[in-house]
Each structure stands twice: as structure tokens, then as C-alpha cells.
Design an enzyme around this catalytic site. Structure first.
Site, mmCIF file in Angstrom:
data_model
loop_
_atom_site.group_PDB
_atom_site.id
_atom_site.type_symbol
_atom_site.label_atom_id
_atom_site.label_comp_id
_atom_site.label_asym_id
_atom_site.label_seq_id
_atom_site.Cartn_x
_atom_site.Cartn_y
_atom_site.Cartn_z
ATOM 1 C CG ASP A 28 -2.023 0.995 1.149
ATOM 2 O OD1 ASP A 28 -3.196 0.579 1.182
ATOM 3 O OD2 ASP A 28 -1.741 2.219 1.041
ATOM 4 C CB ILE A 29 0.863 4.251 -2.217
ATOM 5 C CG1 ILE A 29 1.980 5.111 -2.762
ATOM 6 C CG2 ILE A 29 -0.383 5.043 -1.916
ATOM 7 C CD1 ILE A 29 3.066 4.325 -3.453
ATOM 8 C CG ASN A 84 -12.396 -0.401 4.377
ATOM 9 O OD1 ASN A 84 -12.636 -0.888 5.482
ATOM 10 N ND2 ASN A 84 -11.305 0.311 4.145
ATOM 11 C CD GLN A 91 -14.729 -0.483 -2.012
ATOM 12 O OE1 GLN A 91 -15.890 -0.712 -1.688
ATOM 13 N NE2 GLN A 91 -14.099 -1.160 -2.963
ATOM 14 C CG HIS A 97 -8.581 -2.880 -1.751
ATOM 15 N ND1 HIS A 97 -9.527 -2.191 -2.475
ATOM 16 C CD2 HIS A 97 -8.403 -2.183 -0.614
ATOM 17 C CE1 HIS A 97 -9.889 -1.112 -1.814
ATOM 18 N NE2 HIS A 97 -9.239 -1.081 -0.667
ATOM 19 C CG HIS A 99 -6.545 -2.620 3.689
ATOM 20 N ND1 HIS A 99 -5.760 -1.515 3.426
ATOM 21 C CD2 HIS A 99 -7.776 -2.337 3.186
ATOM 22 C CE1 HIS A 99 -6.487 -0.606 2.787
ATOM 23 N NE2 HIS A 99 -7.719 -1.076 2.623
HETATM 24 P P1 AMP Z 1 -9.625 1.588 0.896
HETATM 25 O O1 AMP Z 1 -9.747 2.856 1.707
HETATM 26 O O2 AMP Z 1 -9.957 0.367 1.680
HETATM 27 O O3 AMP Z 1 -10.375 1.674 -0.420
HETATM 28 O O4 AMP Z 1 -8.073 1.463 0.575
HETATM 29 C C1 AMP Z 1 -7.486 1.900 -0.605
HETATM 30 C C2 AMP Z 1 -5.997 1.848 -0.369
HETATM 31 O O5 AMP Z 1 -5.336 1.932 -1.612
HETATM 32 C C3 AMP Z 1 -5.444 2.999 0.507
HETATM 33 O O6 AMP Z 1 -4.858 2.457 1.672
HETATM 34 C C4 AMP Z 1 -4.430 3.677 -0.405
HETATM 35 O O7 AMP Z 1 -3.289 4.098 0.272
HETATM 36 C C5 AMP Z 1 -4.119 2.591 -1.414
HETATM 37 N N1 AMP Z 1 -3.663 3.051 -2.718
HETATM 38 C C6 AMP Z 1 -4.253 3.973 -3.516
HETATM 39 N N2 AMP Z 1 -3.537 4.132 -4.647
HETATM 40 C C7 AMP Z 1 -2.490 3.268 -4.565
HETATM 41 C C8 AMP Z 1 -1.375 2.975 -5.436
HETATM 42 N N3 AMP Z 1 -1.222 3.571 -6.623
HETATM 43 N N4 AMP Z 1 -0.481 2.056 -5.024
HETATM 44 C C9 AMP Z 1 -0.624 1.445 -3.838
HETATM 45 N N5 AMP Z 1 -1.635 1.673 -2.974
HETATM 46 C C10 AMP Z 1 -2.545 2.595 -3.331
#
Ligand code: AMP
Ligand code: ZN
Length: 136
Positions: A28-29, A84, A91, A97, A99
């Protein structure tokens, strides 16, 4: 095309740690804790509720293996494994996805709090929600 589909297609870069025909896992970024990883299906599903059975069970197996691997390699003391569903639940990326958030101590940046809200009628709720038939 959604941002995670672009990652799968290698149109945008990611820190991929695992890939097979059905799933991919990458860092995760926003690293809530060291090693915070996302496990996603290669096929686009909006969320957990919409994912097909075969993909979901494979993905959860891989998530378990990776969770064990992260625990071992990073010496984590625990792990939050969560997904989520929809904006109301937090979400932000509409591609299913899971986590994997390794935990090292209770005071780290991962704060998940279960607060009690109004009292519920447990008998009523059970009557409403009880599933009589076996789910396959
Ligand atoms: P959610 O809030 O459960 O939808 O989580 C989405 C997750 O995606 C967040 O924790 C972000 O930090 C992660 N995310 C968004 N863009 C990227 C990306 N390009 N590379 C890696 N993680 C990402
Ligand atoms: Zn997608």
C-alpha cells in the site's frame, strides 16, 4: 479503467510482492504500518460482496500465506486483515482489495475502534437474521 486495474496491467508502477493468474499483492502506498499490503483479484470486482466464489477463496488463501510470510519476515506481533465495502465503510478504491496490516504495538498508526452504540434487542435481531438453511 480503475487505478488497481492499471497496476495489474503495469500501466502504473507498484511494489508487487506476489502475483499469479488470479491475484496480485503489492505494498500500500500509504504504509499504515511497515509492510502494509493489498491483495487484489486481477479481474475487476467492485468489492468483497461482488467477487466470484473461486477467486475469493483463492484470494483469501493467498492473503493467509502472505500474512504468515509478513509476520515472519517483519517480526510482526499481530495483523489486521480487513476489507472495506463502499464509501460509507471507508472504501476509496472501487476494486476489491484486502488489507494486510502488520501490527507491532497497540500505539502504532493503525487505529480501529469498536464503540458501542444504542442497545439492540438481541432476540428480535436473531429472529430477523437467523439463517435456517445450510449455506454451501
Ligand atoms: P480503501 O480505503 O480500503 O479503499 O483502501 C485503498 C488503499 O489503496 C489505501 O490504503 C491507499 O493508500 C491505497 N492506494 C491507492 N492508490 C495506490 C497505489 N497507486 N499504489 C498502492 N496503494 C494505493
Ligand atoms: Zn479495477
Amino acid at each position: 479503467m480503475c487505478i488497481f486495474c492499471k497496476i495489474i496491467n503495469k500501466e502504473i508502477p507498484s511494489y508487487c510482492i506476489y502475483e499469479d493468474d488470479l491475484v496480485m499483492a503489492f505494498l500500500d502506498i500509504s504504509q499504515v504500518t511497515k509492510g502494509h499490503t493489498l491483495v487484489i483479484p486481477k479481474k475487476h470486482y467492485k468489492n468483497f460482496l461482488e467477487c466470484d466464489n473461486e477467486t475469493l477463496s483463492h484470494l483469501m488463501n493467498i492473503a493467509q500465506s502472505l500474512a504468515n510470510m509478513l509476520t515472519e519476515k517483519l517480526h510482526a506481533k499481530g495483523m489486521n486483515i480487513l476489507t472495506n465495502v463502499n464509501e460509507v465503510a471507508g472504501q476509496t478504491v472501487d476494486h476489491f482489495h484486502v488489507h494486510l496490516i502488520p501490527r507491532y504495538n497497540k500505539e502504532d498508526a493503525c487505529i480501529i475502534q469498536f464503540n458501542e452504540s444504542e442497545k439492540q434487542d438481541f432476540d428480535d435481531l436473531t429472529r430477523l437474521l437467523k439463517v435456517e438453511k445450510k449455506i454451501n
